[in-house]
Design an enzyme around this catalytic site. Structure first.
Site, mmCIF file in Angstrom:
data_model
loop_
_atom_site.group_PDB
_atom_site.id
_atom_site.type_symbol
_atom_site.label_atom_id
_atom_site.label_comp_id
_atom_site.label_asym_id
_atom_site.label_seq_id
_atom_site.Cartn_x
_atom_site.Cartn_y
_atom_site.Cartn_z
ATOM 1 N N HIS A 59 29.970 16.255 58.820
ATOM 2 C CA HIS A 59 29.432 16.865 60.033
ATOM 3 C C HIS A 59 30.419 17.923 60.532
ATOM 4 O O HIS A 59 31.619 17.852 60.243
ATOM 5 C CB HIS A 59 29.235 15.816 61.118
ATOM 6 C CG HIS A 59 28.080 14.907 60.883
ATOM 7 N ND1 HIS A 59 27.492 14.202 61.902
ATOM 8 C CD2 HIS A 59 27.396 14.580 59.762
ATOM 9 C CE1 HIS A 59 26.503 13.478 61.424
ATOM 10 N NE2 HIS A 59 26.426 13.688 60.115
ATOM 11 N N GLU A 61 31.810 18.379 63.391
ATOM 12 C CA GLU A 61 32.931 17.851 64.171
ATOM 13 C C GLU A 61 33.997 17.237 63.271
ATOM 14 O O GLU A 61 35.199 17.424 63.508
ATOM 15 C CB GLU A 61 32.446 16.767 65.157
ATOM 16 C CG GLU A 61 31.448 17.260 66.173
ATOM 17 C CD GLU A 61 30.000 16.986 65.787
ATOM 18 O OE1 GLU A 61 29.216 16.652 66.684
ATOM 19 O OE2 GLU A 61 29.664 17.123 64.585
ATOM 20 N N CYS A 89 26.898 12.638 67.373
ATOM 21 C CA CYS A 89 26.308 11.375 66.921
ATOM 22 C C CYS A 89 27.354 10.264 67.108
ATOM 23 O O CYS A 89 28.500 10.544 67.468
ATOM 24 C CB CYS A 89 25.895 11.503 65.454
ATOM 25 S SG CYS A 89 27.302 11.543 64.298
ATOM 26 N N CYS A 92 30.621 10.901 65.002
ATOM 27 C CA CYS A 92 31.461 11.982 65.522
ATOM 28 C C CYS A 92 32.063 11.621 66.871
ATOM 29 O O CYS A 92 33.227 11.931 67.134
ATOM 30 C CB CYS A 92 30.662 13.279 65.584
ATOM 31 S SG CYS A 92 30.213 13.897 63.940
#
Length: 158
Positions: A59, A61, A89, A92
């Site tokens: 992801h 992040e 999410c 993260c």
């Protein structure tokens, strides 16, 4: 919050630029930057790379956190702010808590996986040892529009 509205928007625009790069690579357009709060220097950038790497944890992040940690030589990012185009999410949000990021600013809310207010708020869970400040909805329309257009185009192609 640590930055003015105009600075938050400026940094979020940089995260949107990263989201555009993701889209150019066939990725879901989510972008992220991490800023050193003492100098306002950009420590790192990231965008989704799950499709390119076929790795579920890539992801925006996570990529930005890994790069920032490498740059500062520590897993602690205590004096930094993370700007991301979509609400983090649970994975993260957990990485943000564990890396001690001071503040998170995000664009669009995520009713399907958002863990900073939409489904739950891990940053306000009292049992954790770190509680980042957060602000959602910065350039939310631009962030949401980019995501909606991306998925609309995928559906059109099918």
């Amino acid at each position: 919050m640590h930055y003015s509205d105009s600075m938050n928007q400026s940094f979020m625009q940089m995260a949107l630029d990263q989201a555009q790069l993701a889209q150019m690579h066939g990725e879901v357009p989510i972008g992220c930057i991490i800023v050193d709060n003492t100098t306002s220097e950009i420590l790192s950038v990231g965008y989704n790379e799950r499709e390119q790497t076929q790795n579920a944890i890539k992801h925006a992040e996570i990529i930005a956190i890994e790069e920032a940690c490498a740059k500062v030589g520590s897993w602690r990012l205590e004096h930094s702010s993370l700007f991301v185009t979509l609400e983090p999410c649970p994975m993260c949000a957990g990485a943000i808590i564990n890396s001690r990021i001071e503040e998170v600013v995000f664009g669009a809310f995520d009713p399907k996986a958002g863990s900073v207010g939409s489904i739950n708020n891990l940053f306000e869970e009292k049992r954790y040892n770190h509680h980042p400040d957060f602000l959602g909805g910065v350039l939310a329309d631009e962030s949401a529009s980019m995501l909606q257009n991306f998925f609309r185009e995928i559906r059109r192609k099918k």
